[in-house]
Design an enzyme around this catalytic site. Structure first.
Site, PDB file in Angstrom:
ATOM      1  N   GLU A 125       0.848  -1.210  -0.076  1.00 20.82           N
ATOM      2  CA  GLU A 125       0.111   0.093   0.056  1.00 20.82           C
ATOM      3  C   GLU A 125       0.748   1.427   0.099  1.00 20.82           C
ATOM      4  OE1 GLU A 125      -2.908  -0.174  -0.661  1.00 20.82           O
ATOM      5  OE2 GLU A 125      -3.387  -2.099  -0.467  1.00 20.82           O
ATOM      6  N   HIS A 166      -6.052  -5.528 -10.456  1.00 19.01           N
ATOM      7  CA  HIS A 166      -5.354  -6.643  -9.574  1.00 19.01           C
ATOM      8  C   HIS A 166      -4.926  -7.780 -10.201  1.00 19.01           C
ATOM      9  CE1 HIS A 166      -7.412  -3.933  -6.629  1.00 19.01           C
ATOM     10  NE2 HIS A 166      -6.332  -3.741  -6.282  1.00 19.01           N
TER      11      HIS A 166
END
Length: 564
Positions: free
Chosen positions: A378, A466
């Site tokens: 992240e 993703h």
């Protein structure tokens, strides 16, 4: 009712010359090998020669690049009404300079207007990496579609990807831009739509709408998440640098830019992209004896320990391996919020608060999302946003996600933590039996998750980012470890190749350096897989030489995933 906050800049503003934008250590964490210092990063290929001139400063690089833009305005397509703004600067040890710019047209942000100017040590022009070669002048700067209509279209797009969910507090913020990413440059609305779901957790979507016709050009999830999945608490006993305040200690690290971790108290916020109804708290954790957490979820400080540790290791990795001082490269720390929302199966980086946010998971599918590789993943989104700013859709979006998977994995290996040993699995610590597989993603063979792509094809850009990320993840694994079956740190891998060729790895440390340099020096917002091949080959040439084994291995690994 949809709240509208249109932003239409004054189109009469005149351009200015290019200017720069304003743009942590418990005891040293154990690493898997010898730490690489900033000075040694590029020493092999870029070392200055004896008697060379002093290394240019950041200001020197900006001045040199500004001169190049002024002299070569036609080459860069710079016309009246355009402005450039420095986003990032890299000066190599040998004095080679790379200055990254964003562009506006009559004060409107230009999507795909970014570029990197490459300069020799003496400041002379060497070349450029451009997101688009097209002129960025649209036919008009007057929208036929009004801002309220653009906002409604974006809200409907948000609803369409959250079918069956009751969304509350819907709002949207349209902004006029010039879209040069999707064909002929045109005026468009970039609208950030946000809402709360039934559990009070945020959902968000960015929608690009043609300002003349109202047609949707592109759209993507605005929360750069790890697919809504999670992470865990378990890194064992770890060192932490804290701040003493009277008779108590704060979980704030003065050695890493005052990075801290706070308790969100299971609340949520809607404060994204300048729209702020309320923000969940980030009350700094405190302790009386400087011994934090118990290793169980019953102690709220335990998740905070994992979050703070993940921030620390990520900071150290970027600083000691790549010479980057903090996520933004400015020495300033980010902060963490844990216990966000109710059973929230997500973790995300948010540029608007410069912070990491972690949910606790639902306990069935995922545990608390504070695992080490999730933290590295992240926060690497933050690094990407400050450098290449890869657009979060299509192949560029897959490369954005892959960057976080690749560098987040490097963070995990760098930590050398026996409780969470390095591997090429993403989020393996956070998954619960209800998830149905051993990890979120698998770098050696991405298709093991049932959705990700092992190899490039012309349709890979149509996948969720993703899953399109699988091509680059597979490339990175092959480049690091090679093809075929093997067991590493007790984990079995068996990586295939598209062309049936055998690939020999060059080691993960070199992969991390090549990918980071490609990201920060050569990639732009519009980079696709073919461009990533070029960018990593350029990076390998810079670091190891055009005739090196590393350069050849990069080419072979891309061919092995059908990027030629």
């Amino acid at each position: 009712m949809t709240r509208i906050r249109p932003h239409v800049p004054d189109s009469r503003q005149t351009p200015t010359s290019p200017t720069s934008r304003a743009s942590r250590l418990p005891r040293r964490l154990a690493a898997g090998g010898v730490a690489v210092t900033t000075a040694a990063l590029l020493a092999a290929a870029l070392a200055p020669t004896a008697g060379a001139a002093p290394r240019p400063s950041r200001a020197d690089a900006i001045d040199n690049a500004a001169s190049v833009l002024a002299e070569r305005a036609g080459t860069f397509g710079l016309t009246a009404g355009q402005q450039t703004e420095v986003r990032d600067v890299i000066v190599d040890p040998d004095g080679t300079q790379h200055v990254r710019y964003d562009r506006t047209y009559r004060s409107l942000p230009v999507l795909g207007g970014d570029c990197v100017v490459h300069l020799a040590p003496d400041g002379s022009y060497r070349g450029a990496s451009r997101a688009t070669e097209r002129a960025v002048t649209p036919a008009t700067t007057t929208p036929a579609v009004p801002a309220p209509k653009a906002a409604d279209l974006a809200v409907n797009a948000l609803r369409s990807v959250n079918l069956g969910e009751t969304l509350r507090r819907l709002t949207a913020k349209p902004e006029l831009v010039v879209d040069a990413l999707h064909g002929t440059p045109r005026l468009a609305w970039r609208t950030h739509a946000v809402a709360l779901d039934a559990q009070g957790n945020p959902v968000a979507r960015t929608v690009i709408t043609d300002a003349s016709s109202g047609a949707q050009i592109d759209a993507w999830d605005s929360l750069e998440s790890v697919t809504g999945d999670g992470t865990s608490l378990y890194s064992g006993t770890v060192p932490l640098e804290t701040t003493q305040s009277g008779s108590t200690y704060q979980l704030k690290d003065p050695t890493r830019g005052n990075t801290y971790t706070g308790d969100a108290a299971n609340k949520t916020d809607l404060c994204f992209f300048g729209i702020c109804f309320s923000r969940a708290p980030s009350t700094v954790f405190t302790d009386t004896d400087n011994h934090w957490g118990t290793g169980t979820t019953s102690d709220r400080a335990t998740a905070a320990v994992d979050a703070q540790y993940g921030t620390n290791v990520t900071w150290d990795y970027y600083k000691n391996v790549h010479g980057r001082n903090g996520i933004a490269g400015d020495g300033k720390g980010s902060y963490n919020r844990v216990h966000y929302g109710n059973n929230y199966n997500n973790a995300f980086w948010d540029d608007s608060c410069f912070c990491m946010t972690y949910g606790d998971g639902d306990g069935t599918t995922f545990g608390p999302l504070v695992a080490l590789d999730v933290a590295g993943h992240e926060m690497s989104h933050g690094v990407t946003s400050k450098t290449a700013a890869l657009t979060y859709s299509g192949e560029s979006g897959g490369l954005n996600e892959a960057t976080s998977d690749i560098l987040g994995t490097m963070v995990e290996w760098y930590a050398g933590n026996a409780s969470d040993a390095g591997d090429y699995l993403i989020g393996e610590e956070i998954v619960k039996p209800g998830f149905g597989q051993a990890a979120l993603r698998f770098m050696d063979k991405p298709s093991k998750d049932g959705r990700s792509a092992d190899y490039w094809s012309s349709s890979v850009g149509n996948l969720d980012v993703h899953y399109s990320s699988g091509v680059a993840n597979h490339f990175a694994y092959l480049l690091a470890e090679g093809s075929g079956p093997k067991t590493i740190n007790g984990v079995s891998y068996d990586s295939p190749t598209y062309n049936g060729a055998s690939v020999t790895g060059i080691g993960r440390d070199k992969v991390g350096k090549i990918w980071y340099r490609a990201l920060t020096v050569y990639m732009t917002s519009s980079t696709k897989y073919s461009g990533a091949r070029t960018a990593t080959l350029n990076a390998a040439k810079d670091l190891y030489g055009a005739g090196s084994a590393e350069y050849a291995a990069v080419a072979a690994a891309w061919s092995a995933v059908n990027v030629n």
